[in-house]
Every structure is written in C-alpha cells, then in structure tokens.
Design a protein around this motif. Structure first.
Motif, PDB file in Angstrom:
ATOM      1  N   HIS A 192       0.845  -1.187   0.000  1.00 60.01           N
ATOM      2  CA  HIS A 192       0.000   0.000   0.000  1.00 60.01           C
ATOM      3  C   HIS A 192       0.886   1.243   0.000  1.00 60.01           C
ATOM      4  O   HIS A 192       1.951   1.261   0.626  1.00 60.01           O
ATOM      5  CB  HIS A 192      -0.908   0.007   1.222  1.00 60.01           C
ATOM      6  N   ALA A 193       0.421   2.271  -0.699  1.00 59.80           N
ATOM      7  CA  ALA A 193       1.168   3.531  -0.760  1.00 59.80           C
ATOM      8  C   ALA A 193       0.733   4.451   0.377  1.00 59.80           C
ATOM      9  O   ALA A 193      -0.455   4.538   0.702  1.00 59.80           O
ATOM     10  CB  ALA A 193       0.944   4.221  -2.104  1.00 59.80           C
ATOM     11  N   ARG A 194       1.686   5.115   0.990  1.00 61.53           N
ATOM     12  CA  ARG A 194       1.373   6.086   2.034  1.00 61.53           C
ATOM     13  C   ARG A 194       1.031   7.429   1.393  1.00 61.53           C
ATOM     14  O   ARG A 194       1.452   7.728   0.271  1.00 61.53           O
ATOM     15  CB  ARG A 194       2.573   6.285   2.970  1.00 61.53           C
ATOM     16  N   TYR A 195       0.271   8.235   2.141  1.00 63.46           N
ATOM     17  CA  TYR A 195      -0.020   9.589   1.687  1.00 63.46           C
ATOM     18  C   TYR A 195       1.202  10.475   1.900  1.00 63.46           C
ATOM     19  O   TYR A 195       1.958  10.302   2.853  1.00 63.46           O
ATOM     20  CB  TYR A 195      -1.221  10.162   2.432  1.00 63.46           C
ATOM     21  N   HIS A 196       1.377  11.423   1.003  1.00 58.65           N
ATOM     22  CA  HIS A 196       2.447  12.400   1.108  1.00 58.65           C
ATOM     23  C   HIS A 196       1.853  13.758   1.475  1.00 58.65           C
ATOM     24  O   HIS A 196       0.713  14.075   1.093  1.00 58.65           O
ATOM     25  CB  HIS A 196       3.208  12.538  -0.215  1.00 58.65           C
ATOM     26  N   GLN A 197       2.605  14.546   2.193  1.00 54.86           N
ATOM     27  CA  GLN A 197       2.144  15.888   2.520  1.00 54.86           C
ATOM     28  C   GLN A 197       2.025  16.714   1.249  1.00 54.86           C
ATOM     29  O   GLN A 197       2.851  16.615   0.343  1.00 54.86           O
ATOM     30  CB  GLN A 197       3.115  16.549   3.494  1.00 54.86           C
ATOM     31  N   ALA A 198       0.963  17.519   1.187  1.00 52.30           N
ATOM     32  CA  ALA A 198       0.720  18.343   0.003  1.00 52.30           C
ATOM     33  C   ALA A 198       1.846  19.371  -0.170  1.00 52.30           C
ATOM     34  O   ALA A 198       2.427  19.857   0.804  1.00 52.30           O
ATOM     35  CB  ALA A 198      -0.624  19.048   0.125  1.00 52.30           C
ATOM     36  N   VAL A 199       2.129  19.706  -1.409  1.00 51.95           N
ATOM     37  CA  VAL A 199       3.169  20.677  -1.733  1.00 51.95           C
ATOM     38  C   VAL A 199       2.626  21.653  -2.765  1.00 51.95           C
ATOM     39  O   VAL A 199       1.615  21.385  -3.428  1.00 51.95           O
ATOM     40  CB  VAL A 199       4.439  19.988  -2.287  1.00 51.95           C
ATOM     41  N   ALA A 200       3.292  22.782  -2.894  1.00 51.79           N
ATOM     42  CA  ALA A 200       2.885  23.773  -3.890  1.00 51.79           C
ATOM     43  C   ALA A 200       3.019  23.192  -5.290  1.00 51.79           C
ATOM     44  O   ALA A 200       4.059  22.637  -5.645  1.00 51.79           O
ATOM     45  CB  ALA A 200       3.742  25.028  -3.755  1.00 51.79           C
ATOM     46  N   GLY A 201       1.967  23.279  -6.047  1.00 50.69           N
ATOM     47  CA  GLY A 201       2.007  22.756  -7.399  1.00 50.69           C
ATOM     48  C   GLY A 201       1.539  21.326  -7.519  1.00 50.69           C
ATOM     49  O   GLY A 201       1.277  20.836  -8.628  1.00 50.69           O
ATOM     50  N   GLY A 202       1.464  20.587  -6.394  1.00 55.16           N
ATOM     51  CA  GLY A 202       0.998  19.206  -6.436  1.00 55.16           C
ATOM     52  C   GLY A 202       1.956  18.292  -7.183  1.00 55.16           C
ATOM     53  O   GLY A 202       3.166  18.348  -6.990  1.00 55.16           O
ATOM     54  N   GLY A 203       1.406  17.465  -8.059  1.00 55.23           N
ATOM     55  CA  GLY A 203       2.228  16.546  -8.841  1.00 55.23           C
ATOM     56  C   GLY A 203       2.176  15.138  -8.287  1.00 55.23           C
ATOM     57  O   GLY A 203       1.124  14.652  -7.852  1.00 55.23           O
ATOM     58  N   SER A 204       3.323  14.462  -8.266  1.00 53.59           N
ATOM     59  CA  SER A 204       3.375  13.086  -7.783  1.00 53.59           C
ATOM     60  C   SER A 204       4.722  12.835  -7.117  1.00 53.59           C
ATOM     61  O   SER A 204       5.710  13.520  -7.386  1.00 53.59           O
ATOM     62  CB  SER A 204       3.164  12.085  -8.932  1.00 53.59           C
ATOM     63  N   ALA A 205       4.737  11.830  -6.243  1.00 61.39           N
ATOM     64  CA  ALA A 205       5.966  11.409  -5.561  1.00 61.39           C
ATOM     65  C   ALA A 205       6.336  10.021  -6.063  1.00 61.39           C
ATOM     66  O   ALA A 205       5.466   9.160  -6.219  1.00 61.39           O
ATOM     67  CB  ALA A 205       5.767  11.402  -4.049  1.00 61.39           C
ATOM     68  N   ARG A 206       7.593   9.803  -6.301  1.00 63.46           N
ATOM     69  CA  ARG A 206       8.055   8.536  -6.869  1.00 63.46           C
ATOM     70  C   ARG A 206       8.595   7.602  -5.789  1.00 63.46           C
ATOM     71  O   ARG A 206       9.439   7.981  -4.969  1.00 63.46           O
ATOM     72  CB  ARG A 206       9.115   8.785  -7.931  1.00 63.46           C
ATOM     73  N   ASN A 207       8.108   6.387  -5.804  1.00 63.62           N
ATOM     74  CA  ASN A 207       8.619   5.332  -4.941  1.00 63.62           C
ATOM     75  C   ASN A 207       9.322   4.283  -5.806  1.00 63.62           C
ATOM     76  O   ASN A 207       8.727   3.792  -6.770  1.00 63.62           O
ATOM     77  CB  ASN A 207       7.484   4.658  -4.163  1.00 63.62           C
ATOM     78  N   GLU A 208      10.544   3.955  -5.457  1.00 64.63           N
ATOM     79  CA  GLU A 208      11.296   2.941  -6.190  1.00 64.63           C
ATOM     80  C   GLU A 208      11.446   1.694  -5.325  1.00 64.63           C
ATOM     81  O   GLU A 208      11.929   1.765  -4.199  1.00 64.63           O
ATOM     82  CB  GLU A 208      12.670   3.472  -6.599  1.00 64.63           C
TER      83      GLU A 208
END
Length: 248
Positions: free
Chosen positions: A135-151
């Motif tokens: 399961h993927a954890r939630y990431h804190q929101a950032v300016a501009g949004g987008g996506s966070a990469r998990n490898e």
C-alpha cells in the motif's frame, strides 16, 4: 615393493585432494536462477508478484527439490505492507509473509522509515510464484501538487533445504538463521543465492496534493458540510411531524 607403496600413497593423496576440489567447487552447484518482479493493479493498493525459475538440468534438480525459497523485500518509506493483512493471509494459508519490524500504517511518508518483509514459498517443478500486497502512504501536500516517486528494488533471495545438501556447494558464506515461514517459530538455515533479474526496478508514482488549492478545497468542503447538515435537520424535522400526525 617400496615403490608400489609410494605409488599408492601418492595416488590416495591426489584423490583426497581432487575429490573435495570437485564436489566443493562453486561450479558443482550450478544455480541458474531468474526472477521476474512486477507491480500489479492500480491506485494506492497493489500487489508485487515474483516469478522465480530454476533453470537447471534434470540431473541437477536435487539442488532445490523439496527446498524453500525466501525473499527479503525492502520497501521504501512511501510503501508499506499491512501487518494485520499479512496475519490474515498467513492464518488462511494463502501467503507466508512477515514484517521484520512493526509498521504504523497511519503515518505519512515524511515521518516513516523503510521496512523489510520476509516472503517464503516452496519450490515446485523448478518454479516459485510469490506475491506481496503493498500500500502507498499519503504524502504531505506541496505547492504545485504533482506526484511522488517510490522505487522498489529487487529482493534478496535465499534457499533453505531440509538436509545439508547446500553445504556441498561451497557458497563461501555463513548461513543466515531466521524463520522458516511466518506461521511458526521454527527457524531454518538459509543460504543467499545470486540470480538474474529479468525486470527493471519497480516505479510507483503516487499523487500528491496541491497546497495552491487549499482555500478552494476548504471553502468547498465547508459548503458541502453546511448543505448536508441542513438536509439532515430537515429530514429529522419532517420525520417528527410525520410521527405526530400518525399519533393524533
């Protein structure tokens, strides 16, 4: 007579030196293992699947027949395996997997740490098919949004056999002792083996909230709550009026 005795003595010495060099040679145990690692499904809840193939000749099947394969999969901070889910799967005998350390499933990525999962399965006809729900954890929101990469990198692979056959392979390492599976306290001696990975490092991009939309979302949420509350109060009022009319 002396020459004959010397000949036999030298021959025995050569044989004594030759046999261990053959049977304890790393080439004697020709493990040709290939692993395919994939990420299935979509969204925040997925499965990692592992296809493990032992490409050895028929006369070398004794190397792994009746043995267990163990994987140690390291998950990044943004991905976790649910301990309750793994416990249910073990109890229903659907999967043998256990966490190395306790995991808090409620934490966001920023305050989490990588964790390791042990997965075991039995070799059947030179193959092992394993899987792991993640399961993927939630990431804190950032300016501009987008996506966070998990490898998610490749796992470490181990083999454990019910006898001492692996001692003949001269793998030049000390056996690692840990649980035979996640369902019992029995421990096995595992030998780490190298393998050929057929797939690339798994990439899991997770959406991240946009702080630029904070006020829009806050106002919209407040509006929905107010409308919902008014509708609920009206429904309660209508219900009370209807009950009074029936009682009268």
């Amino acid at each position: 007579m002396t020459n004959i005795r010397a000949f036999f003595r030298n021959t025995l010495i050569l044989v004594a030196l030759f046999i261990p060099s053959v049977f304890l040679s790393p080439n004697f145990c020709k493990f040709n293992i290939k692993v395919k690692q994939t990420l299935k499904n979509e969204g925040f809840h997925r499965n990692i699947t592992y296809g493990i193939i032992f490409n050895t000749e028929n006369d070398e099947r004794w190397l792994y027949d009746g043995c267990l394969v163990g994987l140690t999969q390291k998950l990044p901070a943004g991905v976790f395996a649910n301990p309750d889910e793994l416990s249910d799967l073990r109890r229903n005998k659907k999967l043998n997997a256990a966490l190395k350390n306790p995991v808090n499933v409620e934490l966001p990525t920023e305050v989490s740490t990588p964790n390791n999962v042990y997965i075991t399965g039995k070799v059947v006809d030179g193959r092992v098919n394993l899987w792991l729900p993640v399961h993927a954890r939630y990431h804190q929101a950032v300016a501009g949004g987008g996506s966070a990469r998990n490898e998610i990198g490749p796992p470490r692979l181990f083999l454990a056999c019910p006898d001492k056959r692996l001692d003949l392979c001269n793998l030049n390492d000390t056996p690692i002792v840990f649980l035979c599976n996640g369902s019992s306290r029995e421990k096995c001696k595992w030998k780490q083996l190298s393998y050929t990975m057929l797939t690339d490092t798994l990439i899991w991009d997770v959406p991240v909230g946009n702080t630029d939309h904070y006020y829009v979302v806050a106002i919209g949420t407040a509006f929905v709550i107010i409308i919902g509350s008014l509708y609920l109060l009206k429904a309660i009022h209508d219900c009370k009026v209807s009950l009074k009319k029936k009682s009268s």
